[in-house]
Design a protein around this motif. Structure first.
Motif, PDB file in Angstrom:
ATOM      1  N   LEU A 197       9.673   2.361   6.149  1.00 62.67           N
ATOM      2  CA  LEU A 197       9.601   3.402   7.171  1.00 62.67           C
ATOM      3  C   LEU A 197       9.313   4.787   6.610  1.00 62.67           C
ATOM      4  CD1 LEU A 197      12.528   2.232   9.465  1.00 62.67           C
ATOM      5  CD2 LEU A 197      10.094   1.719   9.676  1.00 62.67           C
ATOM      6  N   THR A 198       9.915   5.104   5.474  1.00 67.01           N
ATOM      7  CA  THR A 198       9.657   6.392   4.827  1.00 67.01           C
ATOM      8  C   THR A 198       9.496   6.157   3.334  1.00 67.01           C
ATOM      9  OG1 THR A 198      11.982   6.879   4.300  1.00 67.01           O
ATOM     10  CG2 THR A 198      11.178   7.567   6.471  1.00 67.01           C
ATOM     11  N   TRP A 199       8.987   7.178   2.655  1.00 70.48           N
ATOM     12  CA  TRP A 199       9.194   7.238   1.212  1.00 70.48           C
ATOM     13  C   TRP A 199      10.349   8.214   1.019  1.00 70.48           C
ATOM     14  CZ3 TRP A 199       7.456  10.089  -3.478  1.00 70.48           C
ATOM     15  CH2 TRP A 199       7.632   9.309  -4.641  1.00 70.48           C
ATOM     16  N   ASN A 200      10.369   9.028   0.010  1.00 72.78           N
ATOM     17  CA  ASN A 200      11.566   9.826  -0.265  1.00 72.78           C
ATOM     18  C   ASN A 200      11.680  11.102   0.568  1.00 72.78           C
ATOM     19  OD1 ASN A 200      12.640   8.083  -2.190  1.00 72.78           O
ATOM     20  ND2 ASN A 200      11.375   8.948  -3.815  1.00 72.78           N
ATOM     21  N   GLY A 201      10.568  11.548   1.156  1.00 70.30           N
ATOM     22  CA  GLY A 201      10.610  12.751   1.972  1.00 70.30           C
ATOM     23  C   GLY A 201      10.630  12.440   3.456  1.00 70.30           C
ATOM     24  N   ALA A 202      10.167  13.378   4.246  1.00 71.39           N
ATOM     25  CA  ALA A 202      10.176  13.223   5.702  1.00 71.39           C
ATOM     26  C   ALA A 202       8.793  12.824   6.188  1.00 71.39           C
ATOM     27  CB  ALA A 202      10.602  14.531   6.360  1.00 71.39           C
ATOM     28  N   ASN A 203       8.778  12.085   7.292  1.00 72.39           N
ATOM     29  CA  ASN A 203       7.526  11.808   8.002  1.00 72.39           C
ATOM     30  C   ASN A 203       7.818  11.765   9.497  1.00 72.39           C
ATOM     31  OD1 ASN A 203       8.491   9.201   8.649  1.00 72.39           O
ATOM     32  ND2 ASN A 203       7.405   8.233   6.937  1.00 72.39           N
TER      33      ASN A 203
ATOM     34  N   GLU B  37       3.925   1.041   2.336  1.00 74.60           N
ATOM     35  CA  GLU B  37       5.099   1.792   1.889  1.00 74.60           C
ATOM     36  C   GLU B  37       4.920   3.250   2.289  1.00 74.60           C
ATOM     37  OE1 GLU B  37       7.827   2.386  -2.125  1.00 74.60           O
ATOM     38  OE2 GLU B  37       5.746   1.710  -2.341  1.00 74.60           O
ATOM     39  N   ASN B  38       5.500   3.595   3.403  1.00 72.39           N
ATOM     40  CA  ASN B  38       5.553   4.948   3.970  1.00 72.39           C
ATOM     41  C   ASN B  38       4.913   4.948   5.355  1.00 72.39           C
ATOM     42  OD1 ASN B  38       6.030   7.621   4.438  1.00 72.39           O
ATOM     43  ND2 ASN B  38       5.124   8.354   2.525  1.00 72.39           N
TER      44      ASN B  38
ATOM     45  N   VAL C 129       0.875  -1.171   0.000  1.00 75.36           N
ATOM     46  CA  VAL C 129       0.000   0.000   0.000  1.00 75.36           C
ATOM     47  C   VAL C 129       0.909   1.216   0.000  1.00 75.36           C
ATOM     48  CG1 VAL C 129      -1.697   1.311   1.317  1.00 75.36           C
ATOM     49  CG2 VAL C 129      -1.835  -1.197   1.249  1.00 75.36           C
ATOM     50  N   PHE C 130       1.002   1.881  -1.143  1.00 76.50           N
ATOM     51  CA  PHE C 130       1.850   3.067  -1.232  1.00 76.50           C
ATOM     52  C   PHE C 130       1.060   4.293  -0.801  1.00 76.50           C
ATOM     53  CE2 PHE C 130       3.074   6.742  -3.983  1.00 76.50           C
ATOM     54  CZ  PHE C 130       4.191   7.111  -3.234  1.00 76.50           C
ATOM     55  N   VAL C 131       1.586   4.984   0.229  1.00 73.75           N
ATOM     56  CA  VAL C 131       0.958   6.213   0.721  1.00 73.75           C
ATOM     57  C   VAL C 131       1.892   7.373   0.365  1.00 73.75           C
ATOM     58  CG1 VAL C 131      -0.032   7.401   2.706  1.00 73.75           C
ATOM     59  CG2 VAL C 131      -0.023   4.889   2.631  1.00 73.75           C
ATOM     60  N   PRO C 132       1.485   8.277  -0.514  1.00 72.96           N
ATOM     61  CA  PRO C 132       2.402   9.335  -0.959  1.00 72.96           C
ATOM     62  C   PRO C 132       2.761  10.302   0.162  1.00 72.96           C
ATOM     63  CG  PRO C 132       0.189   9.726  -1.799  1.00 72.96           C
ATOM     64  CD  PRO C 132       0.169   8.358  -1.172  1.00 72.96           C
TER      65      PRO C 132
END
Length: 294
Positions: A110-116, A85-86, A45-48
């Motif tokens: 744990l993350t995608w390409n940015g910050a969370n 995913e994210n 499940v990709f969460v942008p």
């Protein structure tokens, strides 16, 4: 042929297009996958990054609801494993880890390409490692038996995961990342990082994305990355992490039905039948079977 693929984005693609996974028009569908002798598939499940807080959590649940409407048909076709995913899907609340685990999620990128709330992704290489919440979430993941995925994580965060995994004597994975020695890219992993994953009994899933493979993105380039992983001691730790329906893939590799051709090409490049079986199937299937996930 037996295939166990550690990452695809087909679930999210089908949610957006309102297509059934059985007859999906992208890289992967249940109908095409049924031609395989045995098939295991991690559905992510990709969460942008553009979704944050409760909106991110709600979107992940929407995707899981969509999956549940097709669960019976999916389980007839393959051995599925769910991933998110994210970590923005947690919205900074550890209780959401338990909720997602109860819904069947067994891998968290744990993350995608940015910050969370957990840390920083590959576009944040100068940022620090995991946040305090990220470290707490990681510890809870190990308690639950959820596998941390360091694909997309920045290097400082990677080493925080490696340190905690060593402390816990637990594995962590990179489900869809390649070798920076074979193709320099911020999403690919250094030899030191790859050895750290191997030392903890983790897996590295080779991504078929052209930019991560380098060259033309063909079987020859897959062979370069696989040979490098094996040379580092990863013969029993290298798996397929196709990233189907999540990236641009060379036409010769772009579809689950083309993996038999990839197998033949890898044989041509000198990989033994035993090495290819490990890469395509057993390296991923064995630990998940041992955990009771398939």
């Amino acid at each position: 042929m037996r295939i166990f693929d550690l990452h695809c984005d087909t679930l999210t693609r089908c949610l957006r297009s309102n297509e059934p996974i059985a007859r999906a028009s992208g890289h992967l569908s249940l109908e095409r996958g049924r031609a395989l002798e045995r098939w295991g598939q991690v559905f992510a499940v990709f969460v942008p990054d553009t979704l944050q807080g409760e909106a991110a959590t709600a979107y992940a649940h929407q995707a899981l609801d969509f999956y549940d409407t097709q669960r019976a048909e999916i389980e007839q076709a393959c051995a599925p494993v769910l991933a998110i995913e994210n970590g923005n899907a947690l919205a900074g609340d550890l209780a959401n880890l338990d909720v997602f685990y109860k819904r069947g999620v067994r891998i968290l990128t744990l993350t995608w390409n940015g910050a969370n709330e957990l840390g920083y992704g590959a576009r944040c290489q100068d940022a620090p490692g995991l946040t305090d919440f990220g470290k707490a979430a990681l510890r809870r993941m190990f308690e639950l038996g959820m596998i941390p995925d360091v694909s997309h994580l920045n290097e400082a965060g990677f080493w925080d995961v490696a340190e905690e995994a060593a402390r816990q004597a637990k594995p962590f994975w990179a489900t869809h990342s390649n070798c920076s020695e074979a193709q320099p890219h911020r999403r690919n992993l250094s030899d030191e990082q790859l050895r750290a994953i191997f030392s903890r009994g983790g897996l590295v899933g080779l991504n078929l994305y052209t930019e991560f493979l380098g060259g033309a993105g063909t079987a020859e380039d897959v062979a370069k990355h696989l040979a490098h992983l094996i040379a580092l001691g990863g013969e029993d730790r290298a798996a397929l992490g196709s990233d189907f329906d999540g990236c641009g893939i060379h036409p010769s590799l772009a579809g689950i039905e083309r993996l038999a051709c990839l197998d033949a090409e890898l044989e041509h490049f000198g990989f033994t039948a035993a090495q290819r079986k490990k890469f395509f199937w057993s390296n991923a299937a064995k630990p998940l079977a041992k955990r009771g996930e398939i």
